[in-house]
Scaffold this motif. Sequence first.
Motif, PDB file in Angstrom:
ATOM      1  N   ARG A  11      -3.226  12.671   9.726  1.00 62.40           N
ATOM      2  CA  ARG A  11      -3.389  11.317   9.374  1.00 62.40           C
ATOM      3  C   ARG A  11      -2.292  10.664   9.889  1.00 62.40           C
ATOM      4  NH1 ARG A  11      -5.690   9.643   3.623  1.00 62.40           N
ATOM      5  NH2 ARG A  11      -3.615  10.726   3.207  1.00 62.40           N
ATOM      6  N   SER A  14      -1.886   6.946   9.062  1.00 64.03           N
ATOM      7  CA  SER A  14      -2.082   6.635   7.708  1.00 64.03           C
ATOM      8  C   SER A  14      -0.734   6.068   7.239  1.00 64.03           C
ATOM      9  CB  SER A  14      -2.307   7.640   7.174  1.00 64.03           C
ATOM     10  OG  SER A  14      -1.377   8.710   6.942  1.00 64.03           O
ATOM     11  N   ARG A  16       0.728   3.214   8.422  1.00 69.83           N
ATOM     12  CA  ARG A  16       0.558   1.845   7.946  1.00 69.83           C
ATOM     13  C   ARG A  16      -0.082   1.638   6.718  1.00 69.83           C
ATOM     14  NH1 ARG A  16      -0.280   2.473  13.319  1.00 69.83           N
ATOM     15  NH2 ARG A  16       1.045   1.302  14.965  1.00 69.83           N
ATOM     16  N   THR A  17      -1.205   2.218   6.418  1.00 62.03           N
ATOM     17  CA  THR A  17      -2.012   2.153   4.856  1.00 62.03           C
ATOM     18  C   THR A  17      -0.786   2.441   3.790  1.00 62.03           C
ATOM     19  OG1 THR A  17      -3.854   2.956   6.071  1.00 62.03           O
ATOM     20  CG2 THR A  17      -3.516   2.827   3.596  1.00 62.03           C
ATOM     21  N   THR A  18      -0.053   3.511   4.202  1.00 61.30           N
ATOM     22  CA  THR A  18       0.983   3.814   2.812  1.00 61.30           C
ATOM     23  C   THR A  18       2.088   2.918   2.732  1.00 61.30           C
ATOM     24  OG1 THR A  18       0.672   6.186   3.301  1.00 61.30           O
ATOM     25  CG2 THR A  18       2.417   5.372   2.154  1.00 61.30           C
ATOM     26  N   ILE A  20       1.816  -0.456   3.539  1.00 65.69           N
ATOM     27  CA  ILE A  20       1.122  -1.614   3.003  1.00 65.69           C
ATOM     28  C   ILE A  20       0.849  -1.623   1.430  1.00 65.69           C
ATOM     29  CG2 ILE A  20      -0.796  -3.072   2.974  1.00 65.69           C
ATOM     30  CD1 ILE A  20      -1.129  -2.671   6.100  1.00 65.69           C
ATOM     31  N   ILE A  21       0.448  -0.517   1.101  1.00 67.95           N
ATOM     32  CA  ILE A  21       0.149  -0.233  -0.503  1.00 67.95           C
ATOM     33  C   ILE A  21       1.655  -0.443  -1.060  1.00 67.95           C
ATOM     34  CG2 ILE A  21      -0.192   1.432  -2.220  1.00 67.95           C
ATOM     35  CD1 ILE A  21      -2.311   2.543  -0.262  1.00 67.95           C
ATOM     36  N   TRP A 145       7.019  -2.694   7.771  1.00 66.11           N
ATOM     37  CA  TRP A 145       5.902  -3.159   6.929  1.00 66.11           C
ATOM     38  C   TRP A 145       6.414  -3.292   5.422  1.00 66.11           C
ATOM     39  CZ3 TRP A 145       1.190  -5.006   8.180  1.00 66.11           C
ATOM     40  CH2 TRP A 145       0.662  -4.916   9.360  1.00 66.11           C
ATOM     41  N   LEU A 187      -5.585   1.660  -4.765  1.00 66.20           N
ATOM     42  CA  LEU A 187      -5.072   2.035  -3.380  1.00 66.20           C
ATOM     43  C   LEU A 187      -4.276   3.198  -3.241  1.00 66.20           C
ATOM     44  CD1 LEU A 187      -4.879  -1.271  -1.729  1.00 66.20           C
ATOM     45  CD2 LEU A 187      -6.844   0.358  -1.517  1.00 66.20           C
ATOM     46  N   TYR A 191      -5.003   6.841  -1.385  1.00 69.90           N
ATOM     47  CA  TYR A 191      -4.135   7.111  -0.194  1.00 69.90           C
ATOM     48  C   TYR A 191      -2.731   7.703  -0.113  1.00 69.90           C
ATOM     49  CZ  TYR A 191      -7.738   4.174   1.963  1.00 69.90           C
ATOM     50  OH  TYR A 191      -8.976   3.757   2.317  1.00 69.90           O
TER      51      TYR A 191
END
Length: 483
Positions: A11, A14, A16-18, A20-21, A145, A187, A191
């Motif tokens: 991934r 991923s 960015r997702t990590t 942001i969380i 981020w 989340l 993730y």
Amino acid sequence: MLEGMSIAATRPHSFRTTAIIIACALFMEQLDSTVLATALPTMARSFGVSPLHMSAALTAYLLGLAIFIPASGYFADRFGARRIFRLAILVFTAGSVLCGQCGSLLFLVGARFLQGMGGAMMVPVGRLVLLRTVARKDMVSAMSWFTVPALLGPVVGPPMGGFLVTYLSWRWIFYINVPIGILGIWLATLYIEDIKEEDPGRFDLPGFVLSCTSLSCLMYGLEMGSRGGGISLGTTLLVIGIGLAAGVAYLLHARGASHPILDFSMMRIPTFGISVIGGSLTRITAGALPFLLPMMMQLGFGMSAARSGLITFSTAAGSFLMKIAAPPILRRFGFRNALMWNSLISSAFLAACALFRPGWPVVLIYGVLLLGGFFQSLQFTALNTVAYADISQHRMSSATSFYSTFQQLMLSMGICVSSAILALAMALSGHASPRLSDFSAAFLAVTAISFVASPVSARLPRDAGRAMSGHADGEDAPLALET
């Protein structure tokens, strides 16, 4: 092989997702601290105590941080990063609910200490997850981020706190953490991988006790010194002295410990040691800015809390612009040149706050704060990234605990230094309450400290963090796999 390698390989976007969380957890922590400061006078009336006594609610949180931040890396290695991260959010959220339910100052102090326990684990463990799962070439973007909430929370907090206290109840400043906490736990479950070390070693219990004593006494002493509250100078110096003595005892202990809870030997690594020293100088200013600026706007300019909050919000806007600009800037100039010159630029814009006067056009104040927020956030993104450029996998947890401990200590130091200089300026000028000239002296003094970060950054190797800034090809493995 660490699970983090499979994440980066399967991934690739991923991160960015990590980020942001993890950033949302950091935002919740930062927002809570600044919102509380706005509500303290109202809460004091509700409890029937003096507003000066409410500083205990702030120090209780700092004590929770001081005690548990050094142990965060070991707990993540021993029990798994995702498990500890979720538990940290749960503890922080539970502490928030208890704060909203409290009916006395003593109850509030206990609930705030519980919040501090959760906050001590959230940020260091979150940073550890990023370092172990994000490819080196994506690390600058991920840290961009990650660092925005650190500047956004203190800016959003005062106006939000003023609104909630004025139109709802001070209890809502704690209840707003509940939906954020529930979302964060959900989340994180989806993730974030539960990365942990196979052999984390033995827990350094003597080092834990000594570091807890040292850090808690230093933070509490600094807090007492900065806020006063009728506490004698002798008591303050005694507490700080105990903290220093425990710190010396810890250094002697750490020399012979196989797995010290705070590993000072990592300061010999140039990228890490220079980032800690340069970041400490910069964070003194970062801790002072949210303390001085709203107070100057309200007491010096005569603005309402809501209006001053809308003006200081422009600092956060600059942070968001940095999120886009940081990767190409660091790719073009590298970490050494960017940190060396950006330190001077960001300090200059923050020093310009000393020149603010009521006659200034509001748009000009917005512009100075916007650019100041941009360059300051760029500084933190670069520091938080290059610090781990040469840290090996088995020392990553220790590095995050060490870095986070000094980060929090220096932010607290910023409040103490700026408050002390403000009080000194008032005493020398004979002012009973702070005036614009006193705020100017405080701004110039703390930004003079951050100017020193430039020659410190010049000691970085010219190719420091080359792979992390996007210079090198084929550097797609997670940072923590580099030995």
